[in-house]
Write an enzyme that holds these catalytic residues in place. Structure first.
Site, PDB file in Angstrom:
ATOM      1  N   ASP A   1       0.828  -1.200   0.000  1.00 36.67           N
ATOM      2  CA  ASP A   1       0.000   0.000   0.000  1.00 36.67           C
ATOM      3  C   ASP A   1       0.871   1.263   0.000  1.00 36.67           C
ATOM      4  O   ASP A   1       2.087   1.194  -0.153  1.00 36.67           O
ATOM      5  CB  ASP A   1      -0.923  -0.060   1.222  1.00 36.67           C
ATOM      6  CG  ASP A   1      -2.161   0.804   1.094  1.00 36.67           C
ATOM      7  OD1 ASP A   1      -2.384   1.379   0.009  1.00 36.67           O
ATOM      8  OD2 ASP A   1      -2.902   0.909   2.091  1.00 36.67           O
ATOM      9  N   HIS A   2       0.236   2.405   0.235  1.00 35.87           N
ATOM     10  CA  HIS A   2       0.862   3.734   0.176  1.00 35.87           C
ATOM     11  C   HIS A   2       2.345   3.759   0.576  1.00 35.87           C
ATOM     12  O   HIS A   2       2.702   3.383   1.691  1.00 35.87           O
ATOM     13  CB  HIS A   2       0.141   4.698   1.115  1.00 35.87           C
ATOM     14  CG  HIS A   2      -1.249   5.028   0.694  1.00 35.87           C
ATOM     15  ND1 HIS A   2      -1.563   6.140  -0.054  1.00 35.87           N
ATOM     16  CD2 HIS A   2      -2.411   4.378   0.909  1.00 35.87           C
ATOM     17  CE1 HIS A   2      -2.861   6.166  -0.277  1.00 35.87           C
ATOM     18  NE2 HIS A   2      -3.410   5.112   0.302  1.00 35.87           N
TER      19      HIS A   2
ATOM     20  N   ASP B   1       3.055   6.375  -3.563  1.00 33.58           N
ATOM     21  CA  ASP B   1       2.196   7.530  -3.281  1.00 33.58           C
ATOM     22  C   ASP B   1       3.071   8.762  -3.081  1.00 33.58           C
ATOM     23  O   ASP B   1       3.480   9.076  -1.968  1.00 33.58           O
ATOM     24  CB  ASP B   1       1.333   7.274  -2.046  1.00 33.58           C
ATOM     25  CG  ASP B   1       0.431   8.458  -1.724  1.00 33.58           C
ATOM     26  OD1 ASP B   1       0.451   9.440  -2.490  1.00 33.58           O
ATOM     27  OD2 ASP B   1      -0.275   8.398  -0.701  1.00 33.58           O
TER      28      ASP B   1
ATOM     29  N   GLU C   1      -3.359   8.367   7.448  1.00 33.75           N
ATOM     30  CA  GLU C   1      -3.139   6.932   7.421  1.00 33.75           C
ATOM     31  C   GLU C   1      -1.650   6.653   7.518  1.00 33.75           C
ATOM     32  O   GLU C   1      -0.854   7.232   6.776  1.00 33.75           O
ATOM     33  CB  GLU C   1      -3.713   6.303   6.143  1.00 33.75           C
ATOM     34  CG  GLU C   1      -3.544   4.775   6.110  1.00 33.75           C
ATOM     35  CD  GLU C   1      -4.219   4.140   4.897  1.00 33.75           C
ATOM     36  OE1 GLU C   1      -5.192   3.411   5.098  1.00 33.75           O
ATOM     37  OE2 GLU C   1      -3.764   4.396   3.781  1.00 33.75           O
TER      38      GLU C   1
ATOM     39  N   HIS D   1      -9.351   9.194   3.873  1.00 31.61           N
ATOM     40  CA  HIS D   1      -9.144   7.978   4.662  1.00 31.61           C
ATOM     41  C   HIS D   1      -9.974   8.032   5.936  1.00 31.61           C
ATOM     42  O   HIS D   1     -10.110   9.070   6.559  1.00 31.61           O
ATOM     43  CB  HIS D   1      -7.661   7.822   5.046  1.00 31.61           C
ATOM     44  CG  HIS D   1      -6.795   7.424   3.903  1.00 31.61           C
ATOM     45  ND1 HIS D   1      -5.633   8.090   3.571  1.00 31.61           N
ATOM     46  CD2 HIS D   1      -6.909   6.412   2.997  1.00 31.61           C
ATOM     47  CE1 HIS D   1      -5.069   7.506   2.531  1.00 31.61           C
ATOM     48  NE2 HIS D   1      -5.824   6.501   2.171  1.00 31.61           N
ATOM     49  N   GLY D   2     -10.499   6.891   6.321  1.00 29.10           N
ATOM     50  CA  GLY D   2     -11.273   6.808   7.548  1.00 29.10           C
ATOM     51  C   GLY D   2     -12.769   6.884   7.269  1.00 29.10           C
ATOM     52  O   GLY D   2     -13.221   6.887   6.129  1.00 29.10           O
TER      53      GLY D   2
ATOM     54  N   HIS E   1      -9.366   5.107  -3.385  1.00 32.77           N
ATOM     55  CA  HIS E   1      -8.812   5.126  -2.029  1.00 32.77           C
ATOM     56  C   HIS E   1      -9.810   5.768  -1.078  1.00 32.77           C
ATOM     57  O   HIS E   1     -10.692   6.512  -1.489  1.00 32.77           O
ATOM     58  CB  HIS E   1      -7.499   5.917  -1.993  1.00 32.77           C
ATOM     59  CG  HIS E   1      -6.342   5.160  -2.558  1.00 32.77           C
ATOM     60  ND1 HIS E   1      -5.037   5.615  -2.488  1.00 32.77           N
ATOM     61  CD2 HIS E   1      -6.273   3.982  -3.197  1.00 32.77           C
ATOM     62  CE1 HIS E   1      -4.234   4.745  -3.067  1.00 32.77           C
ATOM     63  NE2 HIS E   1      -4.966   3.753  -3.510  1.00 32.77           N
TER      64      HIS E   1
ATOM     65  N   ASN F   1      -9.738   0.337  -1.964  1.00 32.87           N
ATOM     66  CA  ASN F   1      -9.103   0.053  -0.687  1.00 32.87           C
ATOM     67  C   ASN F   1     -10.135   0.034   0.443  1.00 32.87           C
ATOM     68  O   ASN F   1     -10.981   0.922   0.535  1.00 32.87           O
ATOM     69  CB  ASN F   1      -8.045   1.111  -0.369  1.00 32.87           C
ATOM     70  CG  ASN F   1      -6.813   0.976  -1.241  1.00 32.87           C
ATOM     71  OD1 ASN F   1      -6.778   0.181  -2.180  1.00 32.87           O
ATOM     72  ND2 ASN F   1      -5.788   1.752  -0.935  1.00 32.87           N
TER      73      ASN F   1
ATOM     74  N   ASP G   1      -9.995  -0.546   4.638  1.00 37.20           N
ATOM     75  CA  ASP G   1      -9.152  -0.783   5.817  1.00 37.20           C
ATOM     76  C   ASP G   1      -9.904  -0.466   7.105  1.00 37.20           C
ATOM     77  O   ASP G   1     -10.064  -1.329   7.967  1.00 37.20           O
ATOM     78  CB  ASP G   1      -7.877   0.062   5.719  1.00 37.20           C
ATOM     79  CG  ASP G   1      -6.892  -0.228   6.852  1.00 37.20           C
ATOM     80  OD1 ASP G   1      -7.014  -1.290   7.499  1.00 37.20           O
ATOM     81  OD2 ASP G   1      -5.987   0.592   7.072  1.00 37.20           O
ATOM     82  N   THR G   2     -10.397   0.753   7.233  1.00 35.57           N
ATOM     83  CA  THR G   2     -11.051   1.174   8.468  1.00 35.57           C
ATOM     84  C   THR G   2     -12.211   0.259   8.832  1.00 35.57           C
ATOM     85  O   THR G   2     -12.345  -0.172   9.987  1.00 35.57           O
ATOM     86  CB  THR G   2     -11.547   2.625   8.329  1.00 35.57           C
ATOM     87  OG1 THR G   2     -10.465   3.451   7.897  1.00 35.57           O
ATOM     88  CG2 THR G   2     -12.075   3.150   9.651  1.00 35.57           C
TER      89      THR G   2
END
Length: 359
Positions: free
Chosen positions: A109-110, A144, A182, A226-227, A265, A287, A289-290
Site C-alpha cells: 500500500d501507500h 504515493d 493513514e 481515509h477513515g 482510495h 481500498n 481498511d477502516t
C-alpha cells in the site's frame, strides 16, 4: 465465462495475469476490494471470504502493517522491520493462497517519499525472487508521491516502473491527494481543491507510463478521505472519473473506450451509489481498511463481553469453581471470532463492488 475459463490461475498472480484480471474487471464492471492485513490471521480470514463467494481478492500491507507483521519488538529505524514483514506476508500468502482456490493480488500500500527505503527493500526481494522463480514475489506495489510536485511524482514513478515492468510487477500511483490520515501521512489540513485530480494530470501520467508497459493503475483523487466520517462531511465526486477516461481516450484516439485502470482510495464509509458510479467509470480496485479493522475487533469484543465470566481466571466459572476455562481463553478461540466477523465484512465489500461468483 469466468476468470478461470479466461485462463487466469488461482494463487498469487503476477505479470500478464494481473493485467488480464484488471482488464476482465473493467470490462465486466466490477472492482476488487484491497484489504489491509497485519497478520496471518487477517490474511487467512480475507482468503476465506474470497473462497466462499468465489471471487478474486487483493491482499495489501501498509508500511506500518508490514512492521507489525514482522513484530513490534523489532527496530524499524531504516524500515528494516517493514521490509521484513512485507516479505514475510508475501511468502505466507504465496504458501496458502492456492489452497483457497482463488486468484490473489499481493500488493503493498501507500509508499510516500520518506518511505522509499521500504519500497526499495521490497523491490529488491522481487528481483531476487524473479532470478530464482521467473516471477516477482509481489504482484504489485504502490508509490504515493502525491505530496511531491507533479513533475517529481511522475518522474519517480517512471524510474521505478522501468525496473518493475520487466519483472512483471504492477505499479499503482497516486496523483491528487487523499484526505485524512493513514500510517503517519497526515493530509487532514490540505486545501480542498487538492482532493480533485485534473484530467490533464491524468493524461500526463498515462502518457509517461504507457510508454513502458500496460501494467499500471492510477489513484485519482475525487474527494476521497481515509477513515469513516459523518454523512455530508466528505464530498465524493466519482463521476469525474468518467471525465478522466474520456479525456485520455480522446487524446490517444480511442474515443468511447475506458483506457485507464483507476483505484478508489478512502473507500470505507462510502455509499453504495458512490461505489457503483466509481466502478462504472473504470475503478477496478477499492481500498478497504477502516471498516475491516472495526469488523475484526467487533468479533473479539463481542466474545469477550459474552464470555467475561469465563475469562477472569484459568479455573472457575459460572458452571463451577473447579471448571477449567482453557477452551475460552485459548487465542485460537477468541481470535477466530474476529476472523469470522472480518470475513463477513470482506464479503460485504465484494458484494458492493459486484465481485461475487467471478470464477
Amino acid at each position: 465465462m469466468g476468470l478461470l475459463a479466461e485462463g487466469i490461475p488461482t494463487g498469487v498472480l503476477t505479470g500478464e495475469n494481473v493485467v488480464k484480471l484488471f482488464e476482465y474487471a473493467r470490462k465486466n464492471k466490477f472492482a476488487i476490494p484491497a484489504i489491509n492485513c497485519t497478520s496471518s490471521s487477517t490474511v487467512n480470514a480475507v482468503l476465506e471470504a474470497a473462497r466462499d463467494i468465489k471471487s478474486p481478492i487483493i491482499i495489501q500491507v501498509s508500511q506500518g502493517g508490514s512492521a507489525y507483521f514482522a513484530g513490534k519488538g523489532l527496530s524499524n529505524g531504516n524500515q528494516e522491520a517493514s521490509i521484513l514483514g512485507a516479505i514475510a506476508a508475501a511468502h505466507h500468502v504465496r504458501t496458502v493462497a492456492k489452497a483457497y482456490g482463488v486468484p490473489v493480488v499481493m500488493h503493498s500500500d501507500h509508499c510516500a517519499h520518506k518511505l522509499l527505503p521500504w519500497f526499495d527493500g521490497m523491490l529488491a526481494a522481487d528481483e531476487a525472487y524473479f532470478k530464482e522463480h521467473g516471477e516477482p514475489l509481489f504482484s504489485s506495489h504502490m508509490l504515493d508521491l502525491s505530496e511531491e510536485p507533479k513533475e517529481e511524482n511522475i518522474a519517480t514513478c517512471v524510474k521505478y516502473f522501468k525496473r518493475m515492468a520487466p519483472l512483471g510487477v504492477w505499479l499503482e500511483m497516486e496523483i491528487g491527494i487523499t484526505g485524512g490520515e493513514e500510517d503517519g501521512v497526515d493530509n487532514t489540513g490540505v486545501d480542498n481543491a487538492s482532493l480533485y485530480t485534473q484530467p490533464e494530470d491524468i493524461f500526463e501520467v498515462h502518457d509517461a507510463l504507457s510508454k513502458i508497459g500496460p501494467g499500471f493503475s492510477i489513484a485519482a483523487a475525487f474527494g476521497n478521505v481515509h477513515g469513516v466520517y459523518k454523512p455530508g462531511n466528505v464530498k465524493l465526486r466519482p463521476e469525474i472519473l468518467g471525465n478522466h477516461q474520456n479525456h485520455v481516450a480522446e487524446k490517444i484516439g480511442k474515443k468511447g473506450e475506458q483506457p485507464l485502470f483507476l483505484v478508489f482510495h478512502g473507500g470505507s464509509g462510502s455509499t453504495k451509489e458512490e461505489i457503483k458510479t466509481a466502478v462504472d467509470n473504470g475503478v477496478v480496485k477499492m481500498n478497504v481498511d477502516t471498516d475491516t479493522q472495526f469488523a475484526y475487533m467487533a468479533g473479539i469484543r463481542d466474545f469477550m463481553e459474552k464470555k467475561k465470566d469465563y475469562l477472569k481466571t484459568q479455573v472457575g466459572n459460572p458452571e463451577g469453581e473447579d471448571k477449567p476455562n482453557k477452551k475460552f481463553y485459548d487465542p485460537r478461540v477468541w481470535v477466530r471470532e474476529g476472523e469470522k466477523t472480518l470475513s463477513e465484512r470482506v464479503k460485504e465489500a465484494c458484494r458492493d463492488l459486484g465481485n461475487v461468483d467471478r470464477l
